[in-house]
Motif scaffolding. Structure first.
Motif, PDB file in Angstrom:
ATOM      1  N   TYR A 127       0.801 -61.652 -85.666  1.00 47.08           N
ATOM      2  CA  TYR A 127       1.961 -61.362 -86.515  1.00 47.08           C
ATOM      3  C   TYR A 127       2.071 -59.895 -86.939  1.00 47.08           C
ATOM      4  O   TYR A 127       3.006 -59.542 -87.660  1.00 47.08           O
ATOM      5  CB  TYR A 127       1.900 -62.243 -87.774  1.00 47.08           C
ATOM      6  N   ASN A 128       1.131 -59.062 -86.509  1.00 51.21           N
ATOM      7  CA  ASN A 128       1.137 -57.644 -86.910  1.00 51.21           C
ATOM      8  C   ASN A 128       1.175 -57.490 -88.430  1.00 51.21           C
ATOM      9  O   ASN A 128       1.739 -56.522 -88.948  1.00 51.21           O
ATOM     10  CB  ASN A 128       2.332 -56.913 -86.284  1.00 51.21           C
ATOM     11  N   ASN A 129       0.570 -58.443 -89.119  1.00 52.82           N
ATOM     12  CA  ASN A 129       0.540 -58.386 -90.582  1.00 52.82           C
ATOM     13  C   ASN A 129      -0.804 -57.781 -90.999  1.00 52.82           C
ATOM     14  O   ASN A 129      -1.804 -58.479 -91.175  1.00 52.82           O
ATOM     15  CB  ASN A 129       0.717 -59.790 -91.179  1.00 52.82           C
TER      16      ASN A 129
ATOM     17  N   ARG B 115       2.517 -69.751 -90.719  1.00 54.38           N
ATOM     18  CA  ARG B 115       3.119 -69.980 -89.402  1.00 54.38           C
ATOM     19  C   ARG B 115       4.474 -70.676 -89.453  1.00 54.38           C
ATOM     20  O   ARG B 115       5.428 -70.213 -88.812  1.00 54.38           O
ATOM     21  CB  ARG B 115       2.154 -70.751 -88.500  1.00 54.38           C
ATOM     22  N   PRO B 116       4.623 -71.819 -90.162  1.00 50.51           N
ATOM     23  CA  PRO B 116       5.923 -72.480 -90.157  1.00 50.51           C
ATOM     24  C   PRO B 116       7.039 -71.645 -90.774  1.00 50.51           C
ATOM     25  O   PRO B 116       8.189 -71.724 -90.316  1.00 50.51           O
ATOM     26  CB  PRO B 116       5.677 -73.769 -90.962  1.00 50.51           C
ATOM     27  N   LEU B 117       6.729 -70.833 -91.791  1.00 57.62           N
ATOM     28  CA  LEU B 117       7.755 -69.979 -92.356  1.00 57.62           C
ATOM     29  C   LEU B 117       8.163 -68.898 -91.358  1.00 57.62           C
ATOM     30  O   LEU B 117       9.341 -68.572 -91.220  1.00 57.62           O
ATOM     31  CB  LEU B 117       7.257 -69.339 -93.654  1.00 57.62           C
ATOM     32  N   HIS B 118       7.174 -68.342 -90.659  1.00 52.23           N
ATOM     33  CA  HIS B 118       7.489 -67.345 -89.624  1.00 52.23           C
ATOM     34  C   HIS B 118       8.344 -67.973 -88.524  1.00 52.23           C
ATOM     35  O   HIS B 118       9.354 -67.393 -88.110  1.00 52.23           O
ATOM     36  CB  HIS B 118       6.206 -66.783 -89.029  1.00 52.23           C
ATOM     37  N   GLU B 119       7.936 -69.130 -88.062  1.00 49.80           N
ATOM     38  CA  GLU B 119       8.673 -69.804 -86.989  1.00 49.80           C
ATOM     39  C   GLU B 119      10.075 -70.191 -87.434  1.00 49.80           C
ATOM     40  O   GLU B 119      11.030 -70.137 -86.646  1.00 49.80           O
ATOM     41  CB  GLU B 119       7.889 -71.023 -86.517  1.00 49.80           C
ATOM     42  N   HIS B 120      10.220 -70.569 -88.701  1.00 49.04           N
ATOM     43  CA  HIS B 120      11.544 -70.884 -89.245  1.00 49.04           C
ATOM     44  C   HIS B 120      12.415 -69.641 -89.252  1.00 49.04           C
ATOM     45  O   HIS B 120      13.609 -69.700 -88.887  1.00 49.04           O
ATOM     46  CB  HIS B 120      11.403 -71.441 -90.665  1.00 49.04           C
TER      47      HIS B 120
ATOM     48  N   GLY C 134      16.899 -66.722 -86.653  1.00 50.10           N
ATOM     49  CA  GLY C 134      17.339 -65.407 -86.220  1.00 50.10           C
ATOM     50  C   GLY C 134      17.171 -64.288 -87.218  1.00 50.10           C
ATOM     51  O   GLY C 134      17.699 -63.192 -87.010  1.00 50.10           O
ATOM     52  N   VAL C 135      16.410 -64.541 -88.294  1.00 49.57           N
ATOM     53  CA  VAL C 135      16.231 -63.487 -89.294  1.00 49.57           C
ATOM     54  C   VAL C 135      14.999 -62.644 -89.021  1.00 49.57           C
ATOM     55  O   VAL C 135      14.759 -61.650 -89.704  1.00 49.57           O
ATOM     56  CB  VAL C 135      16.160 -64.079 -90.723  1.00 49.57           C
ATOM     57  N   GLU C 136      14.205 -63.058 -88.033  1.00 45.22           N
ATOM     58  CA  GLU C 136      13.017 -62.293 -87.685  1.00 45.22           C
ATOM     59  C   GLU C 136      12.782 -62.409 -86.195  1.00 45.22           C
ATOM     60  O   GLU C 136      12.932 -63.500 -85.624  1.00 45.22           O
ATOM     61  CB  GLU C 136      11.798 -62.821 -88.455  1.00 45.22           C
ATOM     62  N   PRO C 137      12.428 -61.313 -85.521  1.00 45.13           N
ATOM     63  CA  PRO C 137      12.163 -61.387 -84.078  1.00 45.13           C
ATOM     64  C   PRO C 137      10.873 -62.132 -83.801  1.00 45.13           C
ATOM     65  O   PRO C 137       9.965 -62.181 -84.634  1.00 45.13           O
ATOM     66  CB  PRO C 137      12.052 -59.906 -83.675  1.00 45.13           C
ATOM     67  N   ALA C 138      10.806 -62.736 -82.617  1.00 42.57           N
ATOM     68  CA  ALA C 138       9.595 -63.445 -82.220  1.00 42.57           C
ATOM     69  C   ALA C 138       8.467 -62.454 -81.987  1.00 42.57           C
ATOM     70  O   ALA C 138       8.703 -61.292 -81.632  1.00 42.57           O
ATOM     71  CB  ALA C 138       9.856 -64.254 -80.948  1.00 42.57           C
TER      72      ALA C 138
ATOM     73  N   GLY D  37       5.091 -61.047 -79.922  1.00 39.87           N
ATOM     74  CA  GLY D  37       4.867 -60.859 -78.488  1.00 39.87           C
ATOM     75  C   GLY D  37       4.396 -62.126 -77.817  1.00 39.87           C
ATOM     76  O   GLY D  37       4.839 -62.495 -76.737  1.00 39.87           O
ATOM     77  N   GLU D  38       3.477 -62.853 -78.451  1.00 37.28           N
ATOM     78  CA  GLU D  38       2.946 -64.081 -77.867  1.00 37.28           C
ATOM     79  C   GLU D  38       4.023 -65.139 -77.757  1.00 37.28           C
ATOM     80  O   GLU D  38       4.144 -65.845 -76.767  1.00 37.28           O
ATOM     81  CB  GLU D  38       1.785 -64.595 -78.722  1.00 37.28           C
ATOM     82  N   GLN D  39       4.875 -65.257 -78.786  1.00 44.68           N
ATOM     83  CA  GLN D  39       5.927 -66.258 -78.756  1.00 44.68           C
ATOM     84  C   GLN D  39       6.955 -65.928 -77.687  1.00 44.68           C
ATOM     85  O   GLN D  39       7.446 -66.800 -76.976  1.00 44.68           O
ATOM     86  CB  GLN D  39       6.584 -66.351 -80.125  1.00 44.68           C
ATOM     87  N   SER D  40       7.305 -64.628 -77.563  1.00 41.99           N
ATOM     88  CA  SER D  40       8.261 -64.225 -76.551  1.00 41.99           C
ATOM     89  C   SER D  40       7.749 -64.530 -75.158  1.00 41.99           C
ATOM     90  O   SER D  40       8.486 -65.013 -74.289  1.00 41.99           O
ATOM     91  CB  SER D  40       8.560 -62.726 -76.685  1.00 41.99           C
ATOM     92  N   ALA D  41       6.467 -64.287 -74.911  1.00 38.81           N
ATOM     93  CA  ALA D  41       5.886 -64.551 -73.611  1.00 38.81           C
ATOM     94  C   ALA D  41       5.878 -66.042 -73.321  1.00 38.81           C
ATOM     95  O   ALA D  41       6.129 -66.486 -72.198  1.00 38.81           O
ATOM     96  CB  ALA D  41       4.443 -63.997 -73.569  1.00 38.81           C
ATOM     97  N   ALA D  42       5.591 -66.847 -74.353  1.00 43.19           N
ATOM     98  CA  ALA D  42       5.559 -68.297 -74.163  1.00 43.19           C
ATOM     99  C   ALA D  42       6.944 -68.835 -73.811  1.00 43.19           C
ATOM    100  O   ALA D  42       7.099 -69.716 -72.958  1.00 43.19           O
ATOM    101  CB  ALA D  42       5.033 -68.970 -75.433  1.00 43.19           C
ATOM    102  N   ARG D  43       7.964 -68.297 -74.449  1.00 42.99           N
ATOM    103  CA  ARG D  43       9.317 -68.764 -74.177  1.00 42.99           C
ATOM    104  C   ARG D  43       9.774 -68.352 -72.782  1.00 42.99           C
ATOM    105  O   ARG D  43      10.511 -69.043 -72.105  1.00 42.99           O
ATOM    106  CB  ARG D  43      10.267 -68.183 -75.237  1.00 42.99           C
ATOM    107  N   ALA D  44       9.323 -67.148 -72.374  1.00 39.69           N
ATOM    108  CA  ALA D  44       9.692 -66.684 -71.024  1.00 39.69           C
ATOM    109  C   ALA D  44       9.049 -67.565 -69.975  1.00 39.69           C
ATOM    110  O   ALA D  44       9.605 -67.786 -68.911  1.00 39.69           O
ATOM    111  CB  ALA D  44       9.257 -65.237 -70.859  1.00 39.69           C
TER     112      ALA D  44
END
Length: 231
Positions: free
Chosen positions: A28-30, A208-213, A218-222, A224-231
């Motif tokens: 999450y780069n947090n 995690r669920p708040l981030h995923e929500h 659309g209020v927060e970009p996915a 890197g790991e999530q973007s790769a999984a969706r691709a």
């Protein structure tokens, strides 16, 4: 048996801090939460080494333990925790300068407050710790409510339980010694270390669920790991 339970509780907290701290950074780069989790784990590592070497109060390791204790109780698991969680509650992402400034502030607070031994009651610092913990708890109640609101009820309950336990530990820490505990407060530290490890674990999974929500709405970009999984 108490010594074994103490070591297990400390090892659990060390694992939770390093493991979930790294995941906060990598996934999450947090850096606020990730680095603070690792500070707590480092504190636990030092505490364990100090205990294994005899637990002498004139040891340099004791001074380090007092510093880490003050670091996290004053700013780390209070202001830094709140601002880190605001990433998913208010989409607040501080700049690198703010991140550095917060940890520098925590360092200054730790250096100043370490002079007040955690094994003795100092009413001023002890009251300060309780006040900032109560303020942090108020935000964490809101954090749990946000989880409940999006339907993550199990995570909301878990975060609520972790927050309640941590608040009890914070109040007990200075003002209410456990009857029958030894001079090193072993029973208290077993409960405290286990609770702090539980707290770091639960808040990661609740994050995690708040981030995923936020990503789904659309209020927060996915990440890197999530973007790769969706691709």
């Amino acid at each position: 048996m108490k010594d074994i339970l103490f070591m297990l509780a400390d090892l659990w907290m060390i694992f939770a801090g390093f493991y979930f701290g790294w995941k906060f950074i990598r996934r999450y780069n947090n850096y606020l939460l990730g680095l603070e989790w690792m500070v707590v784990a480092t504190s636990g590592s030092n505490f364990l080494l100090w205990a294994l070497l005899g637990g002498a109060e004139d040891s340099f390791l004791y001074s380090i333990a007092a510093f880490f204790d003050a670091f996290s109780r004053s700013i780390g698991i209070t202001l830094i925790l709140v601002l880190g969680l605001m990433r998913v509650t208010h989409r607040y992402k501080p700049s690198v300068a703010v991140d550095i400034g917060l940890f520098a502030l925590a360092g200054v607070a730790g250096l100043y407050l370490q002079q007040f031994s955690p094994h003795e009651l100092h009413v001023g610092p002890a009251t300060f710790y309780v006040v900032v913990n109560v303020l942090t708890t108020m935000f964490l109640v809101y954090f749990s409510w946000r989880l409940w609101k999006i339907g993550a009820k199990k995570h909301a309950i878990g975060a609520g339980l972790a927050t309640t336990a941590a608040c009890i530990i914070a109040v007990t820490y200075d003002f209410f010694p456990i009857p029958g505990d030894d001079e090193h407060r072993t029973i208290f530290y077993i409960a405290a270390l286990a609770t702090w490890g539980f707290q770091m674990c639960v808040y990661y999974f609740a994050y995690r669920p708040l981030h995923e929500h936020n990503v789904a709405t659309g209020v927060e970009p996915a990440t890197g790991e999530q973007s790769a999984a969706r691709a």
